[in-house]
Every structure is written in structure tokens, then in C-alpha cells.
Write an enzyme that holds these catalytic residues in place. Sequence first.
Site, PDB file in Angstrom:
ATOM      1  N   CYS A  69       0.820  -1.224   0.000  1.00 21.33           N
ATOM      2  CA  CYS A  69       0.000   0.000   0.000  1.00 21.33           C
ATOM      3  C   CYS A  69       0.848   1.266   0.000  1.00 21.33           C
ATOM      4  O   CYS A  69       0.445   2.288  -0.554  1.00 21.33           O
ATOM      5  CB  CYS A  69      -0.964   0.010   1.181  1.00 21.33           C
ATOM      6  SG  CYS A  69      -0.159  -0.172   2.780  1.00 21.33           S
TER       7      CYS A  69
ATOM      8  N   HIS B  87      -2.208   0.869   7.072  1.00 22.22           N
ATOM      9  CA  HIS B  87      -2.504   0.985   5.638  1.00 22.22           C
ATOM     10  C   HIS B  87      -2.306   2.424   5.167  1.00 22.22           C
ATOM     11  O   HIS B  87      -2.593   3.366   5.895  1.00 22.22           O
ATOM     12  CB  HIS B  87      -3.957   0.548   5.408  1.00 22.22           C
ATOM     13  CG  HIS B  87      -4.352   0.456   3.976  1.00 22.22           C
ATOM     14  ND1 HIS B  87      -3.746  -0.403   3.086  1.00 22.22           N
ATOM     15  CD2 HIS B  87      -5.305   1.137   3.261  1.00 22.22           C
ATOM     16  CE1 HIS B  87      -4.314  -0.263   1.895  1.00 22.22           C
ATOM     17  NE2 HIS B  87      -5.250   0.671   1.976  1.00 22.22           N
TER      18      HIS B  87
END
Length: 230
Positions: free
Chosen positions: A95, A169
Site C-alpha cells: 500500500c 494501511h
Amino acid sequence: MEGQRWLPLEANPEVTNQFLKQLGLHPNWQFVDVYGMEPELLSMVPRPVCAVLLLFPITEKYEVFRTEEEEKIKSQGQDVTSSVYFMKQTISNACGTIGLIHAIANNKDKMHFESGSALKKFLEESVAMSPEERARHLENYDAIRVTHETSAHEGQTEAPSIDEKVDLHFIALVHVDGHLYELDGRKPFPINHGKTSDETLLEDAIEVCKKFMERDPDELRFNAIALSAA
């Protein structure tokens, strides 16, 4: 069969800037820390800003919100300009790299690339691809994978084991055609957060970041970095 898994990147400007330099991006734009969400701390961030990356924890509360948000947009619809470059995430822990690609791809006209830049080549090859095709292209793109791996070892904290489950994330917040978009490869589409401009992008992006923090008031693991003109 489980897909590829990479080591996670830190939300650390030194790491991200070195990563982008290795991929052939000229350092006329650099990531800097956002030390806080208050106006006086935001005033310390060099302008102009063309993207913000937010690192946040994936919690149960967030996953409930994400599902509700997706269903609401699917039923009500939203406007997304075709100019937005968006890709899906199929590689575990990639990510950070996908956030960087989203930040650069949606500001490509502002960037200068060195000759032979691996990142420029990736963006040129994937410009006409679907979000899913871009994800597959990244899976097979060794120049970015190897650079990601090197950068993951360069952070201030020791890189976790590649098999360790990571619940942090990255997303990118960018300005495209007068609107603020949240780009998250775990989501099926970009999220339009309303109007913005080059001048107000940082403040508008931080308002979105604040909503993430308000949804999880017991969490402290939030970190934002801004892509600023050097």
C-alpha cells in the site's frame, strides 16, 4: 494460492524520497512530515502541496465504515473524472508503494523524471490500463518491487517479518480536476471528497484525515506526509 507479499514501508519522508529518487524522480518535489492537524502546524509545511499520504490502522470500526461507504456510493453514485489514475492493490503490504504511485501519477505533469526512470516507464505503460490491469502490471514489475524491498529495510524501525500480519494501511489524497480524491487500492473505486484546489489541498486533505481519526478516537497510529515543492 496466496498472492505476493512485500515488506511494509514506513511513513517516513527520508524513506519515501529515497525510494522515489531510486525510481528516477527528480527531487523538485519532496515528501515532508505533517507534524499535526492544527493550522499553526500545517503552516510549517512547505507549499505548494500536491498530495498527502495518510498511514492509519485498519480496525473493526474502520472496516464497518468502509463497507457502509462502499454500499452508499454504489447505491447513490458519485462523480469521478476519467483523469484520475487509480489502481487496485493485489500485493500484501504494497500500500505504501501504491500510495506513492497514486501521488505521482495524478501529478505527473508537475514532476520531472530522470532519463530511463522506472517509475515513468511504469506510468506510461499503464496509462490506458484498468485499475485491475495496473495491479497485475505492478506484480510483474521487478524494478519497483526491488526498490520497494530496499526501501522497506531503510526505515527507522526494523522491518517486520514478511509473513507478519500488518494492520496499518496507506492511502493517497490528491487533487484532480478541481476535486479531492481518496485513492485506496483496497477499495473498488476512488472516493470523491468534494471540491479542492492546488492552494487548499493540504487543508482539505487534512479534514479527511481528521475524519479517520475521529472514527477511531482510541487509536494513536496515524501519520501523514505531504508531497511539497522542494
